[in-house]
Design an enzyme around this catalytic site. Structure first.
Site, PDB file in Angstrom:
ATOM      1  N   VAL A  46      16.938  17.991 -35.043  1.00 41.68           N
ATOM      2  CA  VAL A  46      16.277  17.073 -34.107  1.00 41.68           C
ATOM      3  C   VAL A  46      16.901  17.230 -32.724  1.00 41.68           C
ATOM      4  O   VAL A  46      16.756  16.350 -31.866  1.00 41.68           O
ATOM      5  CB  VAL A  46      16.375  15.605 -34.570  1.00 41.68           C
ATOM      6  CG1 VAL A  46      15.589  15.387 -35.846  1.00 41.68           C
ATOM      7  CG2 VAL A  46      17.833  15.170 -34.749  1.00 41.68           C
ATOM      8  N   ALA A  47      17.587  18.338 -32.499  1.00 44.86           N
ATOM      9  CA  ALA A  47      18.255  18.603 -31.221  1.00 44.86           C
ATOM     10  C   ALA A  47      17.288  19.327 -30.288  1.00 44.86           C
ATOM     11  O   ALA A  47      16.386  18.721 -29.724  1.00 44.86           O
ATOM     12  CB  ALA A  47      19.530  19.409 -31.450  1.00 44.86           C
ATOM     13  N   ARG A  48      17.457  20.625 -30.168  1.00 40.17           N
ATOM     14  CA  ARG A  48      16.557  21.492 -29.418  1.00 40.17           C
ATOM     15  C   ARG A  48      16.399  22.788 -30.212  1.00 40.17           C
ATOM     16  O   ARG A  48      17.331  23.229 -30.882  1.00 40.17           O
ATOM     17  CB  ARG A  48      17.088  21.789 -28.013  1.00 40.17           C
ATOM     18  CG  ARG A  48      17.031  20.610 -27.045  1.00 40.17           C
ATOM     19  CD  ARG A  48      15.582  20.249 -26.714  1.00 40.17           C
ATOM     20  NE  ARG A  48      15.490  19.188 -25.717  1.00 40.17           N
ATOM     21  CZ  ARG A  48      15.392  17.904 -26.000  1.00 40.17           C
ATOM     22  NH1 ARG A  48      15.421  17.509 -27.280  1.00 40.17           N
ATOM     23  NH2 ARG A  48      15.270  16.997 -25.051  1.00 40.17           N
ATOM     24  N   ASP A  65      12.076  19.287 -36.338  1.00 41.69           N
ATOM     25  CA  ASP A  65      11.303  18.508 -35.377  1.00 41.69           C
ATOM     26  C   ASP A  65      11.184  19.252 -34.057  1.00 41.69           C
ATOM     27  O   ASP A  65      10.343  18.915 -33.231  1.00 41.69           O
ATOM     28  CB  ASP A  65      11.962  17.144 -35.144  1.00 41.69           C
ATOM     29  CG  ASP A  65      11.081  16.212 -34.331  1.00 41.69           C
ATOM     30  OD1 ASP A  65       9.951  15.937 -34.786  1.00 41.69           O
ATOM     31  OD2 ASP A  65      11.515  15.777 -33.244  1.00 41.69           O
ATOM     32  N   GLU A  95       8.524  26.593 -28.683  1.00 37.71           N
ATOM     33  CA  GLU A  95       7.882  25.301 -28.876  1.00 37.71           C
ATOM     34  C   GLU A  95       6.806  25.112 -27.813  1.00 37.71           C
ATOM     35  O   GLU A  95       7.108  25.301 -26.622  1.00 37.71           O
ATOM     36  CB  GLU A  95       8.926  24.187 -28.772  1.00 37.71           C
ATOM     37  CG  GLU A  95       8.403  22.816 -29.135  1.00 37.71           C
ATOM     38  CD  GLU A  95       9.495  21.757 -29.162  1.00 37.71           C
ATOM     39  OE1 GLU A  95       9.297  20.702 -28.524  1.00 37.71           O
ATOM     40  OE2 GLU A  95      10.545  21.988 -29.808  1.00 37.71           O
ATOM     41  N   HIS A 144       7.910  17.671 -32.663  1.00 38.79           N
ATOM     42  CA  HIS A 144       8.811  17.015 -31.700  1.00 38.79           C
ATOM     43  C   HIS A 144       8.476  15.531 -31.641  1.00 38.79           C
ATOM     44  O   HIS A 144       8.335  14.945 -30.560  1.00 38.79           O
ATOM     45  CB  HIS A 144       8.693  17.661 -30.317  1.00 38.79           C
ATOM     46  CG  HIS A 144       9.950  17.548 -29.508  1.00 38.79           C
ATOM     47  ND1 HIS A 144      10.414  18.538 -28.695  1.00 38.79           N
ATOM     48  CD2 HIS A 144      10.854  16.540 -29.393  1.00 38.79           C
ATOM     49  CE1 HIS A 144      11.537  18.176 -28.116  1.00 38.79           C
ATOM     50  NE2 HIS A 144      11.826  16.945 -28.523  1.00 38.79           N
TER      51      HIS A 144
END
Length: 331
Positions: free
Chosen positions: A243-245, A269, A274, A293
């Site tokens: 859930v970071a990048r 996520d 992306e 995301h």
């Protein structure tokens, strides 16, 4: 200008300008209204068009918004504080803000509860293999399958900011051991162990990890942090939750690890690239759960953000100072 309070002259009152971009599909008007309810003696103005942003920012000392375009900043002759409505500020013109002496704050902490819940939901989903249950339900198939147990597992959380701490807090009661990884391990944290990014220490932790949670910012230190060597070190029954990048993980190495059963699965996520292209093989792997995301979404986003910004406005009114604010970002 609205009437002054007892402790301030009219010249000391700080009004707030809200820029027009919203987030998560929630109208930015709700953010302006949340600020107005907390600052009834201040004028909170929402600039709803590009022209209004350029015009209104000329005299504004306190500005808040998701983004700050260069052409808008060009007109910001009086700005003392920019309250970024995102936790991350890497998209802002930080060099120009620093040169102008503008204090920048962020929305750190706003995402803690919802992202903590998102991570725990992913952990439980892979532990009890709910995704397999959903597949069998779609096929009307009543056939048992094996699952796992979270109790006595080890959860490693990379990044012990507001989100990482929220994750650890919500894991209490599950009987797990926790390892925290942060840039400054001497600060400690809520986990059973806290380590830094030293390669040997990190791999020692990964070798004991059942669930690896990435909740760190994207920096030079964390870019590509989890790649081939780390996937080889992780136990084959481990699960990655990001859930970071996206770029914290090497996508090609992740794909190899999943296809080769080096790890059990991944909940993503965020991805790199992306948005994830429609033809990317990660979409079709049975051991991957993808959300767009979406972990940061919460209906309480603007309310929590308004608490932070309004508190800082009141502090500025009382002290006359534009520093030592909550969530102030070091430039």
């Amino acid at each position: 200008m609205n009437p002054t309070t007892d402790h301030c002259d009219m010249s000391d009152q700080h009004d707030v300008l809200v820029l027009r971009k919203g987030t998560h599909g929630i109208p930015v008007e709700q953010y302006a209204d949340a600020l107005r309810s907390r600052l009834p003696d201040r004028e909170v103005t929402l600039a709803r068009t590009p022209a209004a942003e350029r015009e209104k920012i000329e005299d504004a000392r306190i500005v808040t918004g998701m983004v700050l375009d260069d052409d808008v900043l060009d007109h910001a002759e009086s700005m003392e504080v920019f309250a970024c409505a995102y936790a991350g500020v890497g998209h802002l013109p930080l060099d120009r803000l620093r040169e102008r002496g503008v204090t920048v704050t962020n929305a750190s902490g706003v995402h803690g509860p919802n992202m903590g819940e998102h991570v725990v939901g992913n952990v439980l989903s892979f532990t009890r293999r709910f995704h397999e249950g959903f597949r069998r339900q779609r096929r009307n198939e009543w056939r048992h399958y094996q699952t796992h147990e979270l109790h006595d597992s080890t959860v490693t959380v990379v990044g012990l900011g507001a989100i990482g701490q929220a994750v650890v807090e919500r894991l209490q009661g599950f009987g797990v051991d926790t390892i925290g990884v942060r840039h400054t391990p001497e600060k400690g944290g809520p986990t059973d162990e806290v380590i830094g990014f030293d390669e040997d220490d990190l791999h020692d932790a990964l070798g004991r990890t059942d669930y690896l949670v990435l909740s760190c910012p994207l920096t030079d230190e964390t870019r590509g942090l989890i790649g081939h060597d780390e996937f080889v070190t992780l136990p084959t029954d481990s699960v990655l939750i990001n859930v970071a990048r996206g770029p914290v993980v090497d996508t090609d190495d992740l794909l190899t690890a999943l296809q080769s059963n080096w790890i059990r699965g991944a909940a993503l996520d965020v991805t790199d690239p992306e948005p994830l292209p429609a033809d990317h093989p990660l979409w079709n792997l049975g051991n991957v759960q993808i959300t767009p995301h979406n972990a940061g979404y919460t209906p309480n986003y603007y309310e929590r953000l308004a608490d932070i910004v309004a508190g800082n406005v009141r502090q500025i009114d009382e002290t006359g100072e534009y520093d030592d604010l909550e969530n102030e970002v070091s430039l």
